[in-house]
Design a protein around this motif. Structure first.
Motif, PDB file in Angstrom:
ATOM      1  N   ALA A  75       0.838  -1.206   0.000  1.00 42.24           N
ATOM      2  CA  ALA A  75       0.000   0.000   0.000  1.00 42.24           C
ATOM      3  C   ALA A  75       0.876   1.260   0.000  1.00 42.24           C
ATOM      4  CB  ALA A  75      -0.920  -0.008   1.220  1.00 42.24           C
ATOM      5  N   ALA A  76       2.000   1.225   0.741  1.00 43.64           N
ATOM      6  CA  ALA A  76       2.893   2.404   0.793  1.00 43.64           C
ATOM      7  C   ALA A  76       3.516   2.667  -0.574  1.00 43.64           C
ATOM      8  CB  ALA A  76       3.983   2.182   1.845  1.00 43.64           C
ATOM      9  N   ILE A  77       3.839   1.588  -1.304  1.00 42.08           N
ATOM     10  CA  ILE A  77       4.392   1.778  -2.657  1.00 42.08           C
ATOM     11  C   ILE A  77       3.297   2.369  -3.560  1.00 42.08           C
ATOM     12  CG2 ILE A  77       5.361   0.608  -4.686  1.00 42.08           C
ATOM     13  CD1 ILE A  77       6.640  -1.413  -2.650  1.00 42.08           C
ATOM     14  N   PRO A 137      -3.332   2.572  -6.746  1.00 40.93           N
ATOM     15  CA  PRO A 137      -3.380   1.427  -5.842  1.00 40.93           C
ATOM     16  C   PRO A 137      -2.559   0.246  -6.347  1.00 40.93           C
ATOM     17  CG  PRO A 137      -5.509   1.769  -6.950  1.00 40.93           C
ATOM     18  CD  PRO A 137      -4.610   2.895  -7.373  1.00 40.93           C
ATOM     19  N   VAL A 138      -1.952  -0.470  -5.400  1.00 46.23           N
ATOM     20  CA  VAL A 138      -1.228  -1.707  -5.709  1.00 46.23           C
ATOM     21  C   VAL A 138      -1.981  -2.836  -5.018  1.00 46.23           C
ATOM     22  CG1 VAL A 138       0.920  -2.964  -5.284  1.00 46.23           C
ATOM     23  CG2 VAL A 138       1.015  -0.589  -6.045  1.00 46.23           C
ATOM     24  N   ALA A 197       7.677   4.056   4.258  1.00 47.03           N
ATOM     25  CA  ALA A 197       7.053   4.994   3.315  1.00 47.03           C
ATOM     26  C   ALA A 197       8.103   5.957   2.745  1.00 47.03           C
ATOM     27  CB  ALA A 197       5.942   5.775   4.020  1.00 47.03           C
ATOM     28  N   ASP A 198       9.053   6.362   3.577  1.00 49.99           N
ATOM     29  CA  ASP A 198      10.137   7.245   3.130  1.00 49.99           C
ATOM     30  C   ASP A 198      10.985   6.523   2.064  1.00 49.99           C
ATOM     31  OD1 ASP A 198      12.049   9.682   4.724  1.00 49.99           O
ATOM     32  OD2 ASP A 198      12.866   8.450   3.136  1.00 49.99           O
ATOM     33  N   TRP A 199      11.339   5.245   2.348  1.00 48.09           N
ATOM     34  CA  TRP A 199      12.120   4.477   1.372  1.00 48.09           C
ATOM     35  C   TRP A 199      11.345   4.355   0.051  1.00 48.09           C
ATOM     36  CZ3 TRP A 199      11.060   0.142  -1.466  1.00 48.09           C
ATOM     37  CH2 TRP A 199      12.125  -0.359  -2.234  1.00 48.09           C
ATOM     38  N   ALA A 200      10.031   4.060   0.155  1.00 45.51           N
ATOM     39  CA  ALA A 200       9.220   3.867  -1.055  1.00 45.51           C
ATOM     40  C   ALA A 200       9.182   5.162  -1.874  1.00 45.51           C
ATOM     41  CB  ALA A 200       7.806   3.426  -0.673  1.00 45.51           C
ATOM     42  N   ALA A 217      10.929   5.377  -8.542  1.00 44.93           N
ATOM     43  CA  ALA A 217      11.279   5.214  -9.965  1.00 44.93           C
ATOM     44  C   ALA A 217      11.371   3.733 -10.348  1.00 44.93           C
ATOM     45  CB  ALA A 217      12.603   5.917 -10.256  1.00 44.93           C
ATOM     46  N   ALA A 218      11.772   2.882  -9.407  1.00 44.18           N
ATOM     47  CA  ALA A 218      11.916   1.445  -9.705  1.00 44.18           C
ATOM     48  C   ALA A 218      10.575   0.769  -9.960  1.00 44.18           C
ATOM     49  CB  ALA A 218      12.623   0.752  -8.528  1.00 44.18           C
ATOM     50  N   PHE A 219       9.475   1.413  -9.526  1.00 44.56           N
ATOM     51  CA  PHE A 219       8.149   0.769  -9.622  1.00 44.56           C
ATOM     52  C   PHE A 219       7.276   1.397 -10.705  1.00 44.56           C
ATOM     53  CE2 PHE A 219       9.615   0.383  -5.163  1.00 44.56           C
ATOM     54  CZ  PHE A 219       9.667  -0.998  -5.073  1.00 44.56           C
ATOM     55  N   LYS A 220       7.778   2.414 -11.416  1.00 44.28           N
ATOM     56  CA  LYS A 220       6.951   3.148 -12.404  1.00 44.28           C
ATOM     57  C   LYS A 220       6.861   2.391 -13.714  1.00 44.28           C
ATOM     58  CE  LYS A 220       6.800   7.871 -10.922  1.00 44.28           C
ATOM     59  NZ  LYS A 220       7.513   9.118 -10.761  1.00 44.28           N
TER      60      LYS A 220
END
Ligand SMILES: NC(=O)c1ccc[n+]([C@@H]2O[C@H](COP(=O)([O-])OP(=O)(O)OC[C@H]3O[C@@H](n4cnc5c(N)ncnc54)[C@H](OP(=O)(O)O)[C@@H]3O)[C@@H](O)[C@H]2O)c1
Length: 272
Positions: free
Chosen positions: A195-197, A204-205, A261-264, A269-272
């Motif tokens: 959810a944070a990502i 939504p994921v 959440a900060d890391w995400a 960019a890795a998840f786009k």
């Protein structure tokens, strides 16, 4: 000079940057040629071939030592420590694992460093936030995470915080003989990580829970069986110690550990 092994990795990359920004002379060690910040020396070496480390360690007083699984498979780091000592290195900061303290992992790596006669500091992180990068393809293509134990929460740690602690232990006195357990600020479940990502992406994921057997079959494709079972045990039935937030990051850095959440947000960019 400070030598950093695993310089292209999740911890090594921010560590090289932090040390260079602090004005240290740094040698970034990796198997392939790596892009490094201006002023940093890059040197190729393979920890499974300890002799290859000699040029990288020339002039080094301190070493950040990472221990990839293939080094263990080739008989451990005893021969690496011989080369490290002969090179004149005086201080070693070892990237170990919380599993050594909770008896999930053998202690032979730490034992070899303790026996070396050098000053040492042990960093024992729990699971890394960056393990979520294994979901990157499925999130990019299907906005879906498939993982086991969706509601079991662990206080995963941001690799940039591990790097910040490593920089302190490498640069400052007083950490000789220190054994630091490194976690994030709160336990977060895989469902909440997904959810944070999604929040970072602004979309939504979906979370799909795998059974332990399904997860095991997938992991056997890239991990040896004992490691798969030990990892699934931590993810599925963690001990109280493995779920507990450690005070060590805040104690050493003077600020709380960064959140998932900060890391995400920094890694979106890795998840786009
Ligand atoms: N991920 C976790 O949850 C976790 C938890 C506790 C402890 N740890 C420890 O942290 C380490 C890093 O974890 P990670 O999963 O985040 O890995 P990673 O960032 O992908 O780092 C792997 C690094 O190791 C280097 N490397 C691999 N094999 C090498 C070799 N034979 N000689 C020299 N360098 C080598 C790679 O560099 P090149 O490919 O450029 O050589 C890469 O920079 C693990 O090895 C483990 O000991 C991880």
């Amino acid at each position: 000079m400070i030598a950093v092994t695993g310089a292209t990795g999740n911890v090594g990359r921010p560590l090289v940057r932090a040390l260079a920004e602090a004005g240290e002379q740094v040698t970034a060690v990796s198997r392939k040629a790596a892009e490094v910040p201006t002023g940093v020396r890059s040197q190729q070496a393979d920890l499974t071939e300890p002799e290859s480390l000699r040029p990288a360690l020339r002039g080094a007083s301190a070493l950040f030592l990472l221990t990839p699984p293939d080094v263990m498979a080739r008989g451990g780091i005893g021969a690496v420590m011989d080369v490290v000592r002969e090179a004149g290195v005086r201080r070693v900061v070892l990237l170990s694992s919380q599993g050594v303290g909770t008896s999930r992992h053998p202690s032979d790596l730490e034992d070899a460093v303790r026996r070396s006669g050098l000053d040492w500091t042990m960093l024992r992180p729990g699971a890394f936030d960056s393990n979520a990068l294994q979901w990157a393809d499925a999130i990019r293509t299907r906005r879906t995470v498939e993982a086991p134990f969706g509601d079991v929460a662990l206080p995963a740690v941001d690799p940039a915080d591990i790097a910040a602690v490593a920089a302190v232990a490498l640069r400052e006195r007083g950490h000789e003989g220190g054994v630091y357990t490194l976690t994030g600020p709160e336990p977060v479940s895989p469902r909440r990580q997904a959810a944070a990502i999604g929040d970072a992406l602004g979309e939504p994921v979906r979370f799909v829970e795998l059974t332990r057997a399904e997860a095991r079959d997938r992991m056997l494709g890239y991990m040896p069986e004992p490691v798969v079972e030990a990892t699934l045990d931590v993810l599925g039935v963690p001990s109280a110690d493995e779920q507990r937030v450690s005070p060590d990051v805040e104690r050493l850095l003077g600020r709380p550990p960064r959140t998932f959440a900060d890391w995400a947000a920094r890694s979106v960019a890795a998840f786009k």
